[in-house]
Scaffold this active site. Structure first.
Site, PDB file in Angstrom:
ATOM      1  N   SER A 261       0.833  -1.193   0.000  1.00 55.06           N
ATOM      2  CA  SER A 261       0.000   0.000   0.000  1.00 55.06           C
ATOM      3  C   SER A 261       0.878   1.256   0.000  1.00 55.06           C
ATOM      4  O   SER A 261       1.622   1.499  -0.944  1.00 55.06           O
ATOM      5  CB  SER A 261      -0.972  -0.046   1.178  1.00 55.06           C
ATOM      6  OG  SER A 261      -1.990   0.913   1.043  1.00 55.06           O
TER       7      SER A 261
ATOM      8  N   ASP B 114      -9.106  -4.743  -6.044  1.00 53.73           N
ATOM      9  CA  ASP B 114      -8.702  -3.842  -4.958  1.00 53.73           C
ATOM     10  C   ASP B 114      -9.766  -2.749  -4.790  1.00 53.73           C
ATOM     11  O   ASP B 114     -10.066  -2.020  -5.729  1.00 53.73           O
ATOM     12  CB  ASP B 114      -7.357  -3.210  -5.291  1.00 53.73           C
ATOM     13  CG  ASP B 114      -6.732  -2.469  -4.112  1.00 53.73           C
ATOM     14  OD1 ASP B 114      -7.484  -2.041  -3.222  1.00 53.73           O
ATOM     15  OD2 ASP B 114      -5.498  -2.315  -4.093  1.00 53.73           O
TER      16      ASP B 114
ATOM     17  N   HIS C 199      -7.454  -5.418  -1.626  1.00 53.99           N
ATOM     18  CA  HIS C 199      -6.241  -4.705  -1.223  1.00 53.99           C
ATOM     19  C   HIS C 199      -5.266  -5.638  -0.512  1.00 53.99           C
ATOM     20  O   HIS C 199      -4.055  -5.553  -0.693  1.00 53.99           O
ATOM     21  CB  HIS C 199      -6.617  -3.535  -0.328  1.00 53.99           C
ATOM     22  CG  HIS C 199      -5.507  -2.568  -0.103  1.00 53.99           C
ATOM     23  ND1 HIS C 199      -4.868  -1.906  -1.124  1.00 53.99           N
ATOM     24  CD2 HIS C 199      -4.898  -2.148   1.044  1.00 53.99           C
ATOM     25  CE1 HIS C 199      -3.928  -1.120  -0.640  1.00 53.99           C
ATOM     26  NE2 HIS C 199      -3.922  -1.254   0.677  1.00 53.99           N
TER      27      HIS C 199
END
Length: 814
Positions: free
Chosen positions: A670, A743, A777
């Site tokens: 991330s 995601d 994610h």
């Protein structure tokens, strides 16, 4: 999954004697598995998850599924208004599931009782009745979500006939204050088939602004057309139902609607109800749709209208909505409402003496709401104490990153104590801890508060690592008595208190050689073990771990946790992986504080970077990458600071003689992936990188990202310069990009990785892009996790461990 190749420079690598990864041109490849020693750890048995009953006399031990199959993630999914819905059973898509429950008594003479369930059961989170007599859970069936209730004394479970839970928008299961009645949200009986898509559109989808500023974060899974609107309304609409836990009898309650909240008052006579309604939005998720919040009686008749809100599309960035928000019942009995209202128009940039106010309204809801207190900074939360009318109120100053706590007495409007906690939100060393709580007889939770004292449990961060504690804090005098602190050589924290004065409590204790287990302790030093979980991965006990402290070139104190693989021989320099996640700080003092503990039990799960240890790498975990500066402008020096932090970490580990500074990789997930790409673009410190689920073009997140408050139009040079996409032609070292095709995290659209890959490839760089089907994610499927580990280890073996040697290129030469 889709894998994209790295065609540039292949001939040079072959001549250099490198073993190449399989190259597939824009195609699908089969899932791969990492080496057996990694699979053995990955699939080792997991200890049960544990839930403590409200009366603290029983534990629930849940058998869990570590990693669902890719087939589970591939089940049909509707992505509507920020939700992910399984259309087959009207539940959330791919929920966390458990496969069995054991009830264990906390008392010494207690026993274990296994809840008798069908062999193919897949159940969700349990909800205790506050008297501890029952607990309820959802069973995820292929065509619906079933409601089950268990008698905690007998461990007998039974389904509730005629109820199909609707778990789309809000919690579908809750207990009313009588402790015997469940309020559940169900799929309406007799609901027809879902709306069918229109084969031929009647016209275009149109959106139009009205000239007023409406900044929006980059939300995903939003509604796209009128058919999506119909589907959202269809799946999100619930029928509230009351269930008698003893008899299983049911009866409808209220009308069917899209309920985002239904909460009974402590006396059980009134209900706080929040309903979402049209018009919906194509720009915002469901929690910012128009809504009505009101109080109704047990027959569903309105007693008080709290707010009628239009679409919440005018909320400033980092701001709050105007009008009532955070409305809730006070916990002590009766029916008293408290809510918050903004005094600055919800805009944190507005200069005002007070940002919020606390408002109170008592039954029978006929009088005007009473202002209890004006709050100087932004209201940040309230914790009710068990003593009537008392609460802890917290506020937050975003300009200073500062939080404070006050004692509030609802019976004394306008009066508040001096702040008895006041610190920078990043100041771990002075974190006072969180109040331990208890369940009141009506089912509401409140902080333990006896004789004017709170029980505070915290991580106890120190310069030597975390030392969890339990304090008894005297609110009036500000003095505290330390009741417990984790001993040297172990990591032990308080789970819950068994007494009001903190003389007896349950802890979780672990050490580098012993896995976490629950223990009952009392003030006299006696202890009793509640669980005896054994080590599922003894092969990991040879891993060495230590907290390492050092300084950046500007004097900022830094640290990382150094992991060395099993069987490491002193003096051998290993290839290394630096794993990090940048964080923002107001000052170097807080930036330099140590986090973590050397005394924790090392376990490795999922796609953890610690698996590199089993492939012969040293790992610099939680490597400090502080970005220090004023909140408005800290990112002006983001790249300079992360490069200097990386240089310092490599230099320290090299000075210790444990890593080869010429064979170091960097990685992150991330925002850590964003950092990774920037480090490769602006330095030659690393031989390769792994960037998972990142965002690399900040112009695609134009209304702010992470802690950046300025918009793209206010600071275009920051958005451009901090985007690795802008410097893709400078990424000369191999980068592995991994991203979930589904995601849904704000800002990290899959296109972020796809476009960075294309930019690096187009400029002659060396990159590999792996797109994981059905993953979000974070990655969950067994097949995906195994493949991510294979990709990662194979990549670093090729480009770091076995790469031809080179001298590090100084950062300033870029």
């Amino acid at each position: 999954m889709r894998v994209f190749p790295f065609p540039a420079r292949l001939a040079a690598l072959v001549l250099a004697g490198c073993t190449l990864m399989p190259v597939t041109v824009n195609g699908q490849v089969a899932y791969q598995k990492p080496p057996r020693e990694i699979l053995d750890v990955l699939h080792a048995p997991l200890p049960p998850m544990i839930s403590v009953s409200p009366q603290k006399d029983r534990l629930l031990l849940f058998e869990r599924v570590a990693y669902p199959s890719i087939a589970e993630l591939a089940r049909p999914m509707k992505r509507l208004a920020g939700l992910r819905i399984d259309p087959a059973n009207n539940g959330r898509h791919a929920p966390t599931i458990y496969t069995g429950i054991t009830i264990r008594d906390v008392t010494p003479e207690g026993e274990d009782r296994t809840v008798s369930l069908p062999p193919d059961v897949t159940i969700g989170e349990t909800v205790w009745s506050h008297n501890g007599q029952y607990f309820a859970f959802p069973w995820y069936r292929p065509g619906h979500v079933e409601l089950w209730v268990v008698d905690a004394a007998t461990a007998k479970a039974r389904p509730i006939a005629g109820v199909a839970l609707n778990q789309t928008v809000s919690a579908a299961i809750q207990w009313l204050p009588d402790g015997n009645t469940l309020l559940v949200l169900s799929v309406p009986t007799g609901r027809p088939a879902p709306p069918a898509p229109v084969a031929v559109p009647s016209g275009p989808t149109v959106q139009q602004s009205d000239g007023a500023a409406a900044p929006v974060r980059t939300y995903q899974d939003l509604l796209e057309d009128s058919h999506d609107e119909d589907l959202f309304e269809y799946y999100a609409t619930s029928q509230p139902v009351l269930v008698d836990a003893a008899t299983g009898k049911t009866r409808p309650f209220l009308k069917k609607a899209i309920y985002s909240e239904i909460t009974a008052s402590p006396d059980g006579k009134h209900f706080l109800v929040e309903r979402i309604h049209r018009p919906f939005s194509f720009q915002l998720p469901y929690f910012r749709f128009p809504l009505t919040a009101e109080v109704v009686d047990r027959r569903g008749r309105r007693e008080y209208l709290i707010t009628e809100e239009a679409l919440q599309d005018r909320i400033p960035i980092e701001g709050v909505k105007t009008g009532p928000r955070s409305y809730t019942w006070t916990p002590w009995g009766g029916a008293t409402l408290v809510w918050i209202e903004a005094l600055d128009g919800g805009d944190p940039r507005t200069k005002v003496p007070h940002r919020d106010r606390v408002v109170l309204l008592d039954t029978p809801f006929h009088d005007e709401p009473q202002e209890v207190l004006k709050v100087e900074q932004r209201f940040a939360g309230i914790t009710w104490l068990e003593t009537e009318n008392l609460a802890l109120l917290r506020d937050y100053d975003r300009d200073k990153r500062w939080t404070r706590a006050f004692l509030l007495n609802l019976a004394k409007p306008g009066v508040v104590s001096d702040p008895f906690f006041s610190r920078n939100i990043r100041d771990r060393y002075n974190d006072e801890g969180a109040p331990l709580r208890k369940m009141l007889p009506n089912g509401y939770s409140a902080a333990i508060y006896q004789e004017g004292k709170l029980l505070l449990s915290g991580n106890g961060a120190t310069s030597k690592g975390d030392r969890p504690f339990l304090d008894r804090y005297d609110v009036a005098s500000g003095t505290k008595q330390r009741l417990f602190e984790s001993a040297d050589g172990a990591f032990e924290y308080v789970v819950t208190s068994l007494s009001g004065d903190g003389s007896s409590y349950i802890t979780s204790k672990e050490s580098p050689s012993v896995p976490p287990n629950l223990i009952v302790r009392n003030g006299g030093g006696a202890e009793r073990t509640l669980t005896q979980f054994t080590d599922p991965t003894p092969q990991l006990r040879g891993i060495a771990k230590q907290i390492v402290k050092y300084e950046r070139s500007d004097g900022t104190a830094l640290s990382f946790t150094l992991y060395l693989p099993p069987g490491y021989k002193k003096g051998v320099r290993l290839p290394a992986v630096v794993w990090a996640y940048p964080q923002e700080f107001s000052d170097p003092a807080t930036a330099g504080q140590v986090s973590g503990s050397e005394n924790r039990f090392t376990s490795i799960h999922s796609y953890s970077h610690l698996f590199f240890l089993l492939a012969g790498y040293a790992v610099l975990d939680d490597t400090a990458m502080p970005v220090v500066g004023p909140p408005e402008t800290a990112n002006d020096t983001f790249i300079k600071q992360i490069v200097e932090s990386a240089e310092a970490a490599i230099a320290k580990a090299a000075d210790m003689g444990v890593i080869d500074p010429k064979r170091v990789a960097v990685g992150g997930h991330s925002y850590g992936a964003f950092m990774t790409a920037n480090l490769l673009a602006h330095s030659r410190l690393f031989r390769a990188g792994i960037a998972r689920s990142g965002a690399y073009n900040r112009t695609l997140t134009p209304f702010g990202f992470q802690a950046e408050r300025r918009t793209y139009w206010e600071a275009p040079e920051i958005y451009f310069n901090l985007s690795p996409f802008s410097a893709a032609n400078q990424i000369k070292d191999p980068i592995l990009l991994i991203h979930g095709e589904a995601d849904n995290n704000a800002g990290t659209f899959p296109i972020q990785s796809e476009r960075l890959y294309q930019a690096i490839r187009g400029n002659g760089g060396l990159a590999r892009l792996v797109m994981l089907p059905h993953e979000s994610h974070g990655y969950r499927a067994r097949e995906s996790i195994e493949h991510v580990l294979w990709e990662s280890i194979t990549w670093l073996d090729q480009y770091v461990k076995n790469a031809p040697r080179r001298e590090p290129v100084p950062a300033e030469s870029k």
